[in-house]
Design an enzyme around this catalytic site. Structure first.
Site, short mmCIF file in Angstrom:
data_model
loop_
_atom_site.label_atom_id
_atom_site.label_comp_id
_atom_site.label_asym_id
_atom_site.label_seq_id
_atom_site.Cartn_x
_atom_site.Cartn_y
_atom_site.Cartn_z
CD GLU A 41 9.00 1.75 -21.14
OE1 GLU A 41 9.41 2.91 -20.96
OE2 GLU A 41 9.69 0.88 -21.71
CE LYS B 84 17.56 1.18 -19.85
NZ LYS B 84 17.24 2.55 -20.27
CG ASN C 115 14.60 0.22 -22.56
OD1 ASN C 115 15.17 0.23 -21.46
ND2 ASN C 115 15.06 0.88 -23.60
CB THR D 259 -0.92 0.04 1.24
OG1 THR D 259 -0.11 0.11 2.41
CG2 THR D 259 -1.82 -1.20 1.32
CG HIS D 260 0.46 4.36 1.28
ND1 HIS D 260 -0.26 5.53 1.23
CD2 HIS D 260 -0.21 3.54 2.14
CE1 HIS D 260 -1.31 5.44 2.05
NE2 HIS D 260 -1.31 4.23 2.60
CB SER E 253 19.18 1.79 -25.09
OG SER E 253 19.95 2.95 -25.31
CE1 TYR F 61 -25.04 12.09 -39.68
CE2 TYR F 61 -25.43 14.01 -41.06
CZ TYR F 61 -24.60 12.99 -40.62
OH TYR F 61 -23.33 12.89 -41.12
N1 ARG Z 1 -20.57 10.29 -44.14
C1 ARG Z 1 -21.70 10.64 -43.33
C2 ARG Z 1 -21.39 10.35 -41.86
O1 ARG Z 1 -20.41 9.74 -41.59
C3 ARG Z 1 -22.89 9.83 -43.75
C4 ARG Z 1 -24.18 10.51 -43.49
C5 ARG Z 1 -24.25 11.74 -44.28
N2 ARG Z 1 -25.56 12.32 -44.25
C6 ARG Z 1 -25.80 13.51 -44.76
N3 ARG Z 1 -27.01 13.92 -44.70
N4 ARG Z 1 -24.85 14.26 -45.27
O2 ARG Z 1 -22.09 10.76 -40.96
#
Ligand code: ARG
Length: 469
Positions: free
Chosen positions: A296, A289, A291, A161-162, A283, A323
């Protein structure tokens, strides 16, 4: 990729001049969304099948479309497909090629849908596939942890712990802690999959469509659990991508914690683990080294996945329904989350079975640092001393140990008795590392028997999940 500036043949009807060449490139997504070609074709085949079933397409038209789309998939997979930036995105590239191949019937495929519900469907199909691939890789890593934990159930190391030595634990127990993190990660992925697996197609641009579509049929054809409830929400929702990125971020956070421990343990200072050369690099200037690059890099890559989570949250913040073109910006973060997570899990699943613990070094480290001090305190309590007083007595014993360079188990009975006369010969049983871990013998405890039982439960849980698939 051809870049000729022209009025887009799919929507150019109302335009009086061609799109600016830079704008065409700037707004195009085909460079990256072509990755979803398989899902786009899968979605189109289901859509055409549904349209024929409800009488919007004839069976012959459906067959031509399916045949054409199947050939296009082969063209893409054989590297023969010419992607065009002028055609903007994966959807219009494929549709244009379909029309080129089968003529006027190709132009009927887009009946009753929009790219808005099409792209939402494609991403969901894509992410559903990737969640399944990622879950399988996660399971492989869990399997590796179970095997290693079983082998190392008796191996003693210091628990911290810590980052200070606290109490002895078994290496198997430590590995099972990692396993538990991944159990939750797996559940989160499956939970997120439920909300991915819902069909937006049929929402069309935003309001639905006037054709007599059967969304339940399309959902069934594509393996979705059901159609979405609201068309406006369907085309704008990207919650599922954010959830996926959040689940991915938690996995990366866990891998990063494991990475950090591996980096520490492979250092000369800890020297607990040998990581085989194939997972390391050297390295160019320091010949000595070796690594631990893989852990990482995974630790570093966690940052970019967290970044994508925030990109997506910020992308969606304040977007009005429905949309918006903003949404096109969801693809690159999603794809990079998938690639980064896949790669990191794969590296870990390959690396874990190859870890070589240096048991003697681990045990030696647990012997240093008074790791059985709590055991001595508990021993005194069992002999009737209140815990606070016993804490004090042990504290003094440790102080003496620091001065004399002796661990508790290395002191003589007389030395220990200076601090409490209830201490007798039986104290040495609890001061050994093996006695200490064996005593923590309850569910969740570090006792080797408990680790073995936890491994068995883990195996049973994985087997049950495998049976469900
Ligand atoms: N390439 C567009 C997207 O990835 C597809 C939909 C585009 N629709 C539009 N009304 N321009 O969202």
């Amino acid at each position: 990729m051809s870049e000729k500036a022209s009025t887009n043949q799919q929507w150019g009807g109302r335009f009086s001049e061609p799109t600016d060449a830079f704008v065409a490139r700037f707004t195009a997504s085909v460079d990256f969304d072509q990755r979803m070609y398989r899902q786009d074709i899968q979605g189109s085949i289901a859509h055409a099948t549904m349209l024929a079933k409800v009488g919007v397409l004839t069976d012959d038209e459906r067959d031509q479309i399916i045949q054409g789309l199947t050939e296009i998939r082969d063209e893409i997979e054989q590297g023969q497909f010419e992607w065009s930036v002028a055609l903007e995105d994966v959807h219009m590239n494929i549709e244009a090629r379909l029309t080129q191949k089968i003529g006027i019937t190709g132009k009927k495929l887009h009946t009753g849908r929009s790219r808005n519900d099409q792209v939402a469907t494609d991403i969901r199909l894509y992410l559903r596939d990737e969640v399944d691939h990622i879950s399988a890789e996660l399971t492989r890593l869990q399997q590796g942890l179970l095997d290693l934990a079983e082998r190392e159930a008796d191996t003693i190391m210091p628990g911290f712990t810590h980052l200070q030595t606290a109490q002895p634990v078994t290496f198997g127990h430590h590995l099972m802690a990692w396993f538990e993190m991944l159990v939750r990660d797996y559940e989160r992925l499956q939970d997120c999959r439920k909300r991915i697996n819902i069909l937006p197609l049929g929402a069309a641009a935003l309001a639905g469509t006037t054709y007599p579509i059967d969304r339940h049929l399309t959902a069934e054809l594509l393996g979705f659990d059901r159609p979405t409830e609201n068309s406006l929400d369907s085309v704008s929702d990207r919650d599922f991508a954010i959830e996926f990125s959040a689940a991915a971020s938690l996995i990366m956070m866990h891998l990063s914690r494991m990475s950090e421990e591996l980096v520490l343990w492979t250092s000369a200072q800890f020297n607990f683990i040998n990581l085989p050369d194939r997972f390391c690099t050297g390295s160019s200037i320091m010949p000595q080294k070796k690594n631990p690059d893989v852990p990482e890099l995974v630790r570093g890559k966690s940052g970019r996945v967290f970044g994508h989570l925030f990109s997506l949250l910020t992308l969606m913040k304040s977007q009005p329904l429905a949309y918006n073109k903003d949404n096109q910006e969801d693809k690159e973060p999603i794809f990079d989350v998938v690639d980064t997570l896949q790669g990191s899990l794969r590296a870990f699943a390959d690396m874990i079975p190859a870890l070589q613990p240096r048991k003697e070094v681990m045990r030696e480290a647990a012997l240093r640092g008074f790791s059985t001090a709590t055991d001595l305190a508990d021993y005194l309590v069992r002999k009737g001393i209140p815990f606070r007083d016993s804490h004090e007595i042990v504290g003094k014993s440790v102080g003496y140990g620091v001065q004399t360079g002796k661990d508790l188990g290395e002191m003589t009975l007389e030395e220990l008795q200076q601090f409490s006369d209830v201490i007798t010969e039986d104290v040495f049983e609890v001061l050994t590392l093996e006695g200490s871990v064996r005593a923590r013998n309850h569910i969740g405890g570090t006792a080797p028997d408990q680790v073995r039982a936890a491994v068995q439960r883990g195996r049973a849980a994985l087997a049950q999940l495998a049976a469900q698939r």
